[in-house]
Design a protein around this motif. Sequence first.
Motif, PDB file in Angstrom:
ATOM      1  N   SER A 164      34.451  47.814  33.245  1.00  0.00           N
ATOM      2  CA  SER A 164      34.656  47.189  34.544  1.00  0.00           C
ATOM      3  C   SER A 164      33.650  47.774  35.542  1.00  0.00           C
ATOM      4  CB  SER A 164      36.089  47.439  35.029  1.00  0.00           C
ATOM      5  OG  SER A 164      37.024  46.803  34.184  1.00  0.00           O
ATOM      6  N   LYS A 179      37.746  43.422  47.410  1.00  0.00           N
ATOM      7  CA  LYS A 179      37.939  42.197  46.626  1.00  0.00           C
ATOM      8  C   LYS A 179      38.002  42.602  45.159  1.00  0.00           C
ATOM      9  CE  LYS A 179      35.726  37.754  45.532  1.00  0.00           C
ATOM     10  NZ  LYS A 179      34.510  36.913  45.779  1.00  0.00           N
ATOM     11  N   VAL A 180      39.098  42.217  44.492  1.00  0.00           N
ATOM     12  CA  VAL A 180      39.282  42.565  43.086  1.00  0.00           C
ATOM     13  C   VAL A 180      39.241  41.283  42.253  1.00  0.00           C
ATOM     14  CG1 VAL A 180      40.755  43.661  41.380  1.00  0.00           C
ATOM     15  CG2 VAL A 180      40.681  44.572  43.703  1.00  0.00           C
ATOM     16  N   ASN A 181      38.253  41.181  41.393  1.00  0.00           N
ATOM     17  CA  ASN A 181      38.150  40.045  40.473  1.00  0.00           C
ATOM     18  C   ASN A 181      38.887  40.395  39.184  1.00  0.00           C
ATOM     19  OD1 ASN A 181      36.324  38.620  42.253  1.00  0.00           O
ATOM     20  ND2 ASN A 181      34.751  40.065  41.588  1.00  0.00           N
ATOM     21  N   CYS A 182      39.752  39.503  38.730  1.00  0.00           N
ATOM     22  CA  CYS A 182      40.572  39.799  37.546  1.00  0.00           C
ATOM     23  C   CYS A 182      40.914  38.477  36.861  1.00  0.00           C
ATOM     24  CB  CYS A 182      41.834  40.562  37.960  1.00  0.00           C
ATOM     25  SG  CYS A 182      42.869  41.090  36.577  1.00  0.00           S
ATOM     26  N   ASP A 183      40.142  38.119  35.841  1.00  0.00           N
ATOM     27  CA  ASP A 183      40.358  36.857  35.142  1.00  0.00           C
ATOM     28  C   ASP A 183      41.739  36.820  34.494  1.00  0.00           C
ATOM     29  OD1 ASP A 183      37.893  35.943  35.837  1.00  0.00           O
ATOM     30  OD2 ASP A 183      36.935  36.387  33.913  1.00  0.00           O
ATOM     31  N   TRP A 185      44.612  36.702  35.996  1.00  0.00           N
ATOM     32  CA  TRP A 185      45.718  37.243  36.798  1.00  0.00           C
ATOM     33  C   TRP A 185      46.438  36.131  37.547  1.00  0.00           C
ATOM     34  CZ3 TRP A 185      47.162  37.483  41.941  1.00  0.00           C
ATOM     35  CH2 TRP A 185      48.164  38.406  42.262  1.00  0.00           C
ATOM     36  N   ALA A 226      43.923  38.527  43.266  1.00  0.00           N
ATOM     37  CA  ALA A 226      42.641  38.474  42.567  1.00  0.00           C
ATOM     38  C   ALA A 226      41.707  37.468  43.225  1.00  0.00           C
ATOM     39  CB  ALA A 226      42.859  38.099  41.106  1.00  0.00           C
ATOM     40  N   GLY A 227      40.454  37.899  43.431  1.00  0.00           N
ATOM     41  CA  GLY A 227      39.436  37.008  43.969  1.00  0.00           C
ATOM     42  C   GLY A 227      39.473  36.806  45.464  1.00  0.00           C
ATOM     43  N   GLU A 229      39.119  38.405  49.256  1.00  0.00           N
ATOM     44  CA  GLU A 229      38.664  39.563  50.040  1.00  0.00           C
ATOM     45  C   GLU A 229      39.735  39.923  51.059  1.00  0.00           C
ATOM     46  OE1 GLU A 229      34.741  41.250  52.379  1.00  0.00           O
ATOM     47  OE2 GLU A 229      34.836  39.147  51.799  1.00  0.00           O
ATOM     48  N   GLU A 276      33.721  45.599  46.112  1.00  0.00           N
ATOM     49  CA  GLU A 276      34.045  44.540  45.141  1.00  0.00           C
ATOM     50  C   GLU A 276      34.252  45.171  43.771  1.00  0.00           C
ATOM     51  OE1 GLU A 276      32.657  40.117  43.579  1.00  0.00           O
ATOM     52  OE2 GLU A 276      31.491  41.179  45.092  1.00  0.00           O
ATOM     53  N   THR A 278      35.400  44.434  39.760  1.00  0.00           N
ATOM     54  CA  THR A 278      35.586  43.423  38.721  1.00  0.00           C
ATOM     55  C   THR A 278      36.257  44.091  37.524  1.00  0.00           C
ATOM     56  OG1 THR A 278      33.655  42.167  39.442  1.00  0.00           O
ATOM     57  CG2 THR A 278      34.450  41.762  37.209  1.00  0.00           C
TER      58      THR A 278
END
Length: 480
Positions: A164, A179-183, A185, A226-227, A229, A276, A278
């Motif tokens: 990550s 901002k946390v990207n988490c596919d 979720w 997730a996603g 900001e 950010e 990921t």
Amino acid sequence: MRYMEENNKQAGLDPEAKTEKLEAMPADQGQADATEKLSATEIPADKPKVAKMETAERRIEKSLAKQGVEHGEGDVHDALIPLYERYEFTGAAPTQEAFAEACRNQSVGQHVKDMPKDPFRPTGKRNALIAAGCVVAAAVIIAGGAFAYSQLTKPAEPSHTTPSTATVQQKEDGKVSVKVNCDGWNADTSTPIVVSVYSGDVKDTLTSTDENTVAPDPLFTKDVEAGVETDLDDIKDNGTYTIAVTGSPILDDGTIFDLPEPQVVDFDTAKGASVEITLIAKAADQVTEADIAAAQAAAVASGADAEKVSAKASNATNKAASAQGGTVASGTANAATKSNANKTGTTIPSGNNNQQGSNTGSSTGNTTQTHQHNWVPQTTTAHHDAVYKTETSYIHHDAVYETRTVSVCVTCGAENPSLQHSKNHALNGQSDQVREVEKKVLVKNAYDEPVTKQVLVSAAYDETVTTGYKCSDCGATKSN
């Protein structure tokens, strides 16, 4: 094994040529000289225990990724093959120095040579299939039986998790955001994504695996989607802050995510920062009990429903056990995850993070009774000044008159006639008579004078404001 078959297919690597290759290899210090051809009776009966090739490869790749060493896809794997072939045929254990000599990428070789922990250290469990395969392979090569040699197969390679990532960029709006990207979720079916904010630069403390290291309590935690900001509005004072996701969210199917290192930001009212993160799903065969317990503890500490979190942790355990042949590696907790575990009563396994030992129970089986937070409001006093408004009124002033004595021409009524005026009358045969009269004269016109004044709308008052909540039992905090 597969890598033996692949090497046999290369030019000149038939069983006899492979023996010649081994004869040409330099021997490692303290090991049998690989330049001598061994008979069946000379192969060491009790070879030193070493980590499996895939375990060593995973350890090296993880260390390279952590230090940001750039390398080709096959640099590590290709260098390991001859070391493990020699180990199987001669009993000479792979070493960091031997890897450095065998690796075509000098930067990778030097990095492995300098690794503080030997990537070839044994894990405590020897793969029976590989051990049996080694004996057969050695016998086949010595006997020259190419057909039996070609039938050997290598166990399936474990999948590799892409680390990550987390980045920090400066921005000019005077705020700190994350901002946390988490596919995959989903707010309804996954455990929360919890961001913790700490005072100062405590990155090394949070990631320390030293048993004596204690992580500080965060200034506050915040659940984020997730996603999206999200502004960390509770950061108001200038200074240095550490921002981290200390426990992976768990998807409904039991997916666990690799976590990046905490990020350190400097904040003042003129400059802000955008963080950010990921999160990358962790391969099930690399998930440990410590990963699952840390994810469970972080979710429960944030106030999520303990029963629902426990169910998802069970899914994660089952998924990992299925990928790891029925057992889950124990793993090692860092200071931050142990801190969350202490707040929730979750037991974090200890031991080497790459250890493939027998499972001592699922993460849900290792938990004590779930701690129920006693949330106490944290308050501050906000002062509100009195509020006024401006009103305008008018004062009327009447016209001002004075009574004055004036001279009036009897002939024409002119007031205060001049001498020439009288002469003109005389030339026209008119008598010039003047008399004195009193007359009211306007001195100042009437007018309205505007007058402004401040009128009280609301009086000053003090208000008690809730800034967050703190558990009176364990000290956990959460924001509004």
